[in-house]
Design a protein around this motif. Structure first.
Motif, PDB file in Angstrom:
ATOM      1  N   PRO A 101       0.771  -1.251   0.000  1.00 20.24           N
ATOM      2  CA  PRO A 101       0.000   0.000   0.000  1.00 20.24           C
ATOM      3  C   PRO A 101       0.805   1.306   0.000  1.00 20.24           C
ATOM      4  N   LEU A 102       1.704   1.575   0.917  1.00 16.20           N
ATOM      5  CA  LEU A 102       2.369   2.877   0.992  1.00 16.20           C
ATOM      6  C   LEU A 102       3.734   2.894   0.325  1.00 16.20           C
ATOM      7  N   LEU A 103       4.185   1.790  -0.193  1.00 17.22           N
ATOM      8  CA  LEU A 103       5.537   1.712  -0.742  1.00 17.22           C
ATOM      9  C   LEU A 103       5.667   2.452  -2.079  1.00 17.22           C
ATOM     10  N   SER A 104       4.650   2.363  -2.926  1.00 13.02           N
ATOM     11  CA  SER A 104       4.718   3.014  -4.237  1.00 13.02           C
ATOM     12  C   SER A 104       4.823   4.533  -4.117  1.00 13.02           C
ATOM     13  N   PRO A 105       4.009   5.200  -3.293  1.00 13.45           N
ATOM     14  CA  PRO A 105       4.171   6.660  -3.152  1.00 13.45           C
ATOM     15  C   PRO A 105       5.514   7.045  -2.537  1.00 13.45           C
ATOM     16  N   ILE A 106       6.043   6.206  -1.628  1.00 14.31           N
ATOM     17  CA  ILE A 106       7.353   6.513  -1.034  1.00 14.31           C
ATOM     18  C   ILE A 106       8.435   6.467  -2.105  1.00 14.31           C
ATOM     19  N   PHE A 107       8.376   5.448  -2.984  1.00 16.47           N
ATOM     20  CA  PHE A 107       9.354   5.368  -4.072  1.00 16.47           C
ATOM     21  C   PHE A 107       9.241   6.564  -5.014  1.00 16.47           C
ATOM     22  N   GLU A 108       8.033   7.026  -5.265  1.00 18.84           N
ATOM     23  CA  GLU A 108       7.855   8.202  -6.114  1.00 18.84           C
ATOM     24  C   GLU A 108       8.473   9.433  -5.463  1.00 18.84           C
ATOM     25  N   LEU A 109       8.284   9.595  -4.156  1.00 20.84           N
ATOM     26  CA  LEU A 109       8.879  10.733  -3.441  1.00 20.84           C
ATOM     27  C   LEU A 109      10.407  10.652  -3.471  1.00 20.84           C
ATOM     28  N   VAL A 110      10.968   9.451  -3.282  1.00 25.37           N
ATOM     29  CA  VAL A 110      12.424   9.291  -3.333  1.00 25.37           C
ATOM     30  C   VAL A 110      12.932   9.639  -4.727  1.00 25.37           C
ATOM     31  N   GLY A 111      12.235   9.202  -5.768  1.00 21.48           N
ATOM     32  CA  GLY A 111      12.626   9.512  -7.138  1.00 21.48           C
ATOM     33  C   GLY A 111      12.591  10.998  -7.418  1.00 21.48           C
ATOM     34  N   GLY A 113      12.853  13.384  -5.182  1.00 20.61           N
ATOM     35  CA  GLY A 113      13.919  13.990  -4.378  1.00 20.61           C
ATOM     36  C   GLY A 113      15.279  13.835  -5.046  1.00 20.61           C
ATOM     37  N   TYR A 114      15.564  12.635  -5.574  1.00 19.89           N
ATOM     38  CA  TYR A 114      16.834  12.419  -6.244  1.00 19.89           C
ATOM     39  C   TYR A 114      16.929  13.267  -7.513  1.00 19.89           C
ATOM     40  N   THR A 115      15.833  13.392  -8.256  1.00 17.76           N
ATOM     41  CA  THR A 115      15.834  14.224  -9.458  1.00 17.76           C
ATOM     42  C   THR A 115      16.124  15.680  -9.099  1.00 17.76           C
ATOM     43  N   GLY A 116      15.520  16.176  -8.030  1.00 25.31           N
ATOM     44  CA  GLY A 116      15.780  17.551  -7.578  1.00 25.31           C
ATOM     45  C   GLY A 116      17.226  17.739  -7.176  1.00 25.31           C
ATOM     46  N   TRP A 117      17.798  16.769  -6.445  1.00 25.26           N
ATOM     47  CA  TRP A 117      19.204  16.871  -6.036  1.00 25.26           C
ATOM     48  C   TRP A 117      20.117  16.860  -7.263  1.00 25.26           C
ATOM     49  N   PHE A 118      19.836  15.996  -8.243  1.00 25.38           N
ATOM     50  CA  PHE A 118      20.664  15.898  -9.443  1.00 25.38           C
ATOM     51  C   PHE A 118      20.648  17.215 -10.217  1.00 25.38           C
ATOM     52  N   VAL A 119      19.448  17.813 -10.369  1.00 26.58           N
ATOM     53  CA  VAL A 119      19.346  19.089 -11.081  1.00 26.58           C
ATOM     54  C   VAL A 119      20.127  20.158 -10.326  1.00 26.58           C
ATOM     55  N   TYR A 120      19.989  20.217  -9.006  1.00 26.14           N
ATOM     56  CA  TYR A 120      20.696  21.220  -8.199  1.00 26.14           C
ATOM     57  C   TYR A 120      22.198  20.998  -8.264  1.00 26.14           C
ATOM     58  N   ARG A 121      22.632  19.736  -8.173  1.00 25.77           N
ATOM     59  CA  ARG A 121      24.061  19.422  -8.110  1.00 25.77           C
ATOM     60  C   ARG A 121      24.766  19.603  -9.450  1.00 25.77           C
ATOM     61  N   TYR A 122      24.146  19.168 -10.565  1.00 25.80           N
ATOM     62  CA  TYR A 122      24.862  19.120 -11.838  1.00 25.80           C
ATOM     63  C   TYR A 122      24.378  20.093 -12.911  1.00 25.80           C
ATOM     64  N   LEU A 123      23.170  20.615 -12.823  1.00 18.20           N
ATOM     65  CA  LEU A 123      22.638  21.380 -13.948  1.00 18.20           C
ATOM     66  C   LEU A 123      22.506  22.882 -13.711  1.00 18.20           C
ATOM     67  N   PHE A 124      22.587  23.379 -12.472  1.00 19.53           N
ATOM     68  CA  PHE A 124      22.392  24.804 -12.229  1.00 19.53           C
ATOM     69  C   PHE A 124      23.596  25.632 -12.634  1.00 19.53           C
TER      70      PHE A 124
END
Length: 146
Positions: A101-111, A113-124
């Motif tokens: 039940p709650l695992l799929s939304p948690i994985f979406e949030l982790v994904g 979060g990682y996308t936001g970190w990657f954009v901040y770290r490598y693309l700004f």
């Protein structure tokens, strides 16, 4: 002596076989094999057993020569089968995790979060973009060669 066969034709050729009558059991009649037929059947059986033993004793040599002759195709087919099995198992695990039940939304949030970190770290910043480009180029050279 003439006999009538099931088709209705007269057959003049008859064959007589030796018969052993057992007087202890009423109605027991057995056809006797001659000694020559018995010896021939034993020789045939021995030949068949010898052939089977020869085939099984040479089987490892056949397998080794087959593998030596077709080593690359066998390894390629094995890798393709292993990749297919791995893909099937991975998809089954992901499907099972999505049913929790709650695992799929948690994985979406982790994904996200990682996308936001990657954009901040490598693309700004331009310097970090160049660092990412050099890392990708180095990885291409390692995988594909120069």
């Amino acid at each position: 002596m003439s006999q009538v066969n099931p088709i209705g034709e007269t057959d003049t050729k008859t064959e007589t076989l030796p018969v052993d009558v057992n007087l202890e059991k009423p109605g027991a009649i057995a056809i006797l094999d001659s000694a020559e037929e018995s010896a021939e059947s034993q020789v045939q059986l021995k030949d068949i057993v010898d052939q089977v033993v020869t085939i099984f004793s040479e089987l490892p040599m056949y397998v080794v020569s087959l593998f030596q002759n077709y080593q690359k195709p066998i390894i390629t087919i094995g890798l393709i089968v292993a990749a297919g099995i791995t893909l099937k198992v991975t998809l089954a695990v992901i499907d099972t995790l999505n049913d929790v039940p709650l695992l799929s939304p948690i994985f979406e949030l982790v994904g996200m979060g990682y996308t936001g970190w990657f954009v901040y770290r490598y693309l700004f910043r331009a310097a970090s973009r160049q660092e990412l480009s050099s890392e990708i180029t180095a990885l291409k050279e390692q995988v594909l060669g120069k």
